[in-house]
Enzyme design. Structure first.
Site, PDB file in Angstrom:
ATOM      1  N   ASN A 241       0.770  -1.138  -0.036  1.00 50.44           N
ATOM      2  CA  ASN A 241      -0.054  -0.077   0.001  1.00 50.44           C
ATOM      3  C   ASN A 241       0.705   1.120  -0.155  1.00 50.44           C
ATOM      4  OD1 ASN A 241      -2.482   1.438   0.127  1.00 50.44           O
ATOM      5  ND2 ASN A 241      -2.012   2.011   2.291  1.00 50.44           N
TER       6      ASN A 241
ATOM      7  N   HIS B   7       0.779   5.131   1.460  1.00 46.56           N
ATOM      8  CA  HIS B   7       0.170   6.129   2.353  1.00 46.56           C
ATOM      9  C   HIS B   7       0.569   7.494   2.392  1.00 46.56           C
ATOM     10  CE1 HIS B   7      -2.296   7.332   5.984  1.00 46.56           C
ATOM     11  NE2 HIS B   7      -1.317   7.613   6.319  1.00 46.56           N
TER      12      HIS B   7
ATOM     13  N   SER C 120       4.905   6.858   2.086  1.00 53.69           N
ATOM     14  CA  SER C 120       5.143   5.572   2.598  1.00 53.69           C
ATOM     15  C   SER C 120       4.747   4.469   1.782  1.00 53.69           C
ATOM     16  CB  SER C 120       5.052   5.474   3.823  1.00 53.69           C
ATOM     17  OG  SER C 120       5.394   6.688   4.817  1.00 53.69           O
TER      18      SER C 120
ATOM     19  N   ASP D  40      -2.578   1.070   8.103  1.00 48.77           N
ATOM     20  CA  ASP D  40      -1.323   1.821   7.933  1.00 48.77           C
ATOM     21  C   ASP D  40      -0.089   1.453   8.709  1.00 48.77           C
ATOM     22  OD1 ASP D  40      -3.649   4.678   7.369  1.00 48.77           O
ATOM     23  OD2 ASP D  40      -2.913   3.079   5.921  1.00 48.77           O
TER      24      ASP D  40
HETATM   25  C1  GRF Z   1      -3.086   8.622  -3.071  1.00 53.47           C
HETATM   26  O1  GRF Z   1      -2.822  10.122  -2.319  1.00 53.47           O
HETATM   27  C2  GRF Z   1      -2.462   7.551  -2.086  1.00 53.47           C
HETATM   28  O2  GRF Z   1      -1.345   7.974  -1.164  1.00 53.47           O
HETATM   29  C3  GRF Z   1      -3.811   7.399  -1.272  1.00 53.47           C
HETATM   30  O3  GRF Z   1      -4.778   7.851  -2.233  1.00 53.47           O
HETATM   31  C4  GRF Z   1      -4.378   8.471  -3.303  1.00 53.47           C
HETATM   32  C5  GRF Z   1      -4.375   7.708  -4.331  1.00 53.47           C
HETATM   33  O4  GRF Z   1      -4.421   8.441  -5.682  1.00 53.47           O
HETATM   34  N1  GRF Z   1      -3.705   6.109  -0.863  1.00 53.47           N
HETATM   35  P1  GRF Z   1      -4.566   7.732  -7.211  1.00 53.47           P
HETATM   36  O5  GRF Z   1      -5.890   7.239  -7.134  1.00 53.47           O
HETATM   37  O6  GRF Z   1      -3.446   6.751  -7.131  1.00 53.47           O
HETATM   38  O7  GRF Z   1      -4.103   8.966  -7.802  1.00 53.47           O
END
Ligand code: GRF
Length: 202
Positions: free
Chosen positions: A105, A107, A134, A143
């Site tokens: 993932n 974050h 991260s 997370d």
């Molecule tokens: C990103 O900010 C990521 O950190 C979070 O959700 C957003 C995803 O954006 N988990 P995208 O859909 O990849 O443009």
């Protein structure tokens, strides 16, 4: 290395990984699955010739039912790696256990700071001088899994949450493809709750 990517929204991280794998074909994205039918990431998948699935969580009785339906769709593709890219669902322990050691993932904070949502405004409100993103292995703790790679930037005094989010997004698009590629190349693994790169503790 077979990859399945889970999205909920625009899929800019998905796009970054698609573009990186086009340069370094060490892995193949077999499918993109979204819990929202109008996620723009589905268009990106279609343009890249990648299979798409929509699994609307509202059509399931509870979290467990949704997650087991999700597992059923994902496992058709026999993934070596499942990538959460803006997938805005909290996953059950059954799901995270099923994909243990092969679930990543990204974050938008410098974990362990600012787990959860609204990370950019929280970083500003906390008076943090730096912020970032991260990539981590996903465990049962939200997370909370072992961090693989982080990218950081200085928060400038006139940054608002939107501007900060855009800057962090750019960092995400640099580090997520790298982490995915490390995993695909067999360099990155989760070993006894520790992230290892080339056998070294991260
Ligand atoms: C990103 O900010 C990521 O950190 C979070 O959700 C957003 C995803 O954006 N988990 P995208 O859909 O990849 O443009």
């Amino acid at each position: 290395c077979n990859i399945v990517v889970l999205i909920s929204g625009s899929g800019s991280n998905l796009q970054a990984i698609i573009d990186d794998l086009a340069e370094h074909p060490t892995a193949k994205i077999r499918a993109v699955i979204s819990n929202s039918a109008d996620a723009y990431g589905l268009v990106r998948a279609q343009q890249a010739g990648i299979a798409q699935h929509v699994l609307n969580h509202k059509e399931f009785a509870d979290r467990l039912a949704f997650d087991s339906a999700l597992i059923e769709v994902i496992d058709q593709y026999q993934p070596d790696l499942v990538v959460l890219a803006g997938f805005m669902r909290i996953l059950t322990p059954e799901f995270t256990r099923h994909y243990a050691q092969r679930l990543l993932n990204i974050h938008p904070s410098l974990l362990p700071k600012h787990k959860g949502l609204e990370t950019h405004q929280r970083a500003i409100a906390a008076g943090d001088t730096e912020h970032g993103c991260s990539v981590h292995f996903v465990t049962e703790e939200l997370d909370g899994g072992p961090v693989v790679i982080q990218a950081s930037l200085a928060i400038s005094a006139d940054d608002n949450a939107e501007q900060l989010a855009q800057k962090v997004h750019a960092l995400e698009h640099q580090v997520y493809p790298l982490a995915v590629r490390w995993f695909a190349e067999g360099r990155l693994q989760l070993h006894q709750h520790k992230a290892m790169l080339d056998g070294q503790l991260l």
